[in-house]
Design an enzyme around this catalytic site. Structure first.
Site, PDB file in Angstrom:
ATOM      1  N   GLY A  73      -0.585  -2.087   6.195  1.00  0.00           N
ATOM      2  CA  GLY A  73      -0.603  -3.417   7.273  1.00  0.00           C
ATOM      3  C   GLY A  73      -1.764  -4.366   7.075  1.00  0.00           C
ATOM      4  O   GLY A  73      -2.320  -4.015   6.029  1.00  0.00           O
ATOM      5  N   VAL A  85     -13.491  -4.955   1.793  1.00  0.00           N
ATOM      6  CA  VAL A  85     -12.955  -3.667   1.909  1.00  0.00           C
ATOM      7  C   VAL A  85     -11.817  -3.521   3.384  1.00  0.00           C
ATOM      8  O   VAL A  85     -12.282  -4.193   4.339  1.00  0.00           O
ATOM      9  CB  VAL A  85     -14.020  -2.565   2.567  1.00  0.00           C
ATOM     10  CG1 VAL A  85     -13.521  -1.081   2.563  1.00  0.00           C
ATOM     11  CG2 VAL A  85     -14.912  -2.501   1.291  1.00  0.00           C
ATOM     12  N   GLY A  86     -10.540  -2.768   2.900  1.00  0.00           N
ATOM     13  CA  GLY A  86      -9.583  -2.549   3.840  1.00  0.00           C
ATOM     14  C   GLY A  86      -9.645  -1.665   4.698  1.00  0.00           C
ATOM     15  O   GLY A  86     -10.684  -0.721   4.687  1.00  0.00           O
ATOM     16  N   THR A 121       0.832  -1.144  -0.166  1.00  0.00           N
ATOM     17  CA  THR A 121      -0.078  -0.077   0.066  1.00  0.00           C
ATOM     18  C   THR A 121       0.826   0.997  -0.066  1.00  0.00           C
ATOM     19  O   THR A 121       1.684   1.204   0.445  1.00  0.00           O
ATOM     20  CB  THR A 121      -0.875  -0.092   1.387  1.00  0.00           C
ATOM     21  OG1 THR A 121      -1.870  -1.140   1.015  1.00  0.00           O
ATOM     22  CG2 THR A 121      -1.501   1.468   1.411  1.00  0.00           C
TER      23      THR A 121
HETATM   24  N1  ASP Z   1      -3.540  -2.045   4.476  1.00  0.00           N
HETATM   25  C1  ASP Z   1      -4.079  -2.807   3.372  1.00  0.00           C
HETATM   26  C2  ASP Z   1      -5.321  -3.455   3.303  1.00  0.00           C
HETATM   27  O1  ASP Z   1      -5.722  -4.163   3.996  1.00  0.00           O
HETATM   28  C3  ASP Z   1      -2.807  -3.637   2.918  1.00  0.00           C
HETATM   29  C4  ASP Z   1      -1.494  -2.902   2.689  1.00  0.00           C
HETATM   30  O2  ASP Z   1      -1.146  -2.126   3.766  1.00  0.00           O
HETATM   31  O3  ASP Z   1      -0.725  -3.300   1.913  1.00  0.00           O
HETATM   32  O4  ASP Z   1      -6.010  -3.462   2.229  1.00  0.00           O
END
Ligand code: ASP
Length: 308
Positions: A227, A204-205, A175
């Site tokens: 994360g 959804v993150g 990300t």
């Molecule tokens: N936080 C992002 C998600 O859970 C993943 C990432 O940080 O790469 O979608």
């Protein structure tokens, strides 16, 4: 008045031992370039909002990171992207989730903030809005990256979903995000992601959730997280950092350390964040082996770091 900018390209099991010199150079250059683009805006008295958006666009256009062009594959072989942006002066925010085919989701998040009455648009409605706004779309080939495709192939028939760059037990996240303080004294934060490899479609993150993956408030700080999103949502991580500063009077660094090294770990959450406050302090904490990160302050040399 001085300015500050910090960016990230994800955290995780990023070990020097598993990195080639070429790969390391490519990451370092991409981070330096995104930082330079944001810095240029800030040094010519531009706004923190413009700077974080521009830095994130640069990272979205780079296939090395899990956002925009480099977005990971979901369980159905598609790319559903999430992004959000917030400014700290008026607490204006915009977010999009589950958008497909869009070149720069962060731009759409900003359009939601500035050109709609809403804060958060998802799925078909977000894409319809993007079309009305004449946002740039790309064909599926644009998002097809061989490395990400192979990553997905290895786990696609399982129920398992994993973070970007993850190999078996390794956990890495790609990300991208940016936080900035401009010469006018305003801060802003932006985050963009393709989510997690083989995630269920519709998942959804934290990245598009204001308060979880992104937050900005001139009275405290601007935060962008990376994360395992599920834990960042449950920990309301970005807002928690702000709350510890506002209600407990903690410094930026102390608040970040408390959240990343105590509270998040208590629920087994892994990852990191970048944060700035209106005094120009920067905090870049992570509880993983590494985090792609870079920062600069007016009058100081830029710093690009990967490992602990
Ligand atoms: N936080 C992002 C998600 O859970 C993943 C990432 O940080 O790469 O979608």
């Amino acid at each position: 008045m001085s300015f500050t900018l910090a960016i990230h390209g994800g955290a995780g099991t990023i070990l020097k031992s598993s990195m080639t010199a070429d790969k390391e150079k490519a990451y370092t250059q991409a981070l330096a370039e995104a930082l330079r683009i944001g810095e240029q805006i800030l040094s010519s008295n531009g706004t923190s909002l413009d700077a974080v958006e521009a830095a994130v666009i640069s990272l979205e256009n780079c296939p090395l990171f899990n956002a925009g062009k480099g977005s990971v594959f979901n369980a159905t072989g598609g790319h559903e992207m999430d992004a959000s942006i917030m400014e700290g002066q008026h607490l204006m925010a915009g977010a999009v989730s589950l958008v497909e085919g869009l070149k720069n989701p962060i731009q759409l998040a900003r359009m939601v903030m500035e050109k709609s009455e809403h804060v958060f648009l998802a799925g078909k409605g977000a894409l319809d809005f993007a079309q009305r706004m004449n946002a740039t779309f790309e064909k599926p080939e644009y998002f097809h990256d061989e490395f990400r495709y192979n990553q997905w192939q290895r786990i696609k028939d399982s129920d398992h979903f994993q973070l970007d760059h993850s190999e078996e037990k390794d956990r890495k996240f790609g990300t991208v995000g940016a936080v900035a303080l401009d010469v006018h004294g305003n801060i802003a934060a932006a985050t963009s992601t393709g989510g997690m490899t083989n995630k269920r479609f519709g998942r959804v993150g934290d990245s598009p959730m204001i308060g979880a993956g992104t937050y900005a408030n001139n009275t405290t700080c601007a935060v962008s997280c990376t994360g395992s999103g599920e834990f960042f949502i449950r920990g309301v991580v970005a807002y928690d950092v702000s709350c510890l500063m506002e209600y407990k009077g903690l410094s930026l660094q102390a608040a970040c350390d408390e959240v990343i090294h105590q509270r998040l770990l208590k629920i087994n959450g892994d990852g990191g964040l970048i944060a700035v406050d209106t005094k120009g302090n920067i905090a870049l904490p992570f509880n993983t082996e590494g985090m792609y990160r870079a920062s600069v302050r007016s009058g100081e040399k830029a710093e690009v770091l990967i490992y602990k």
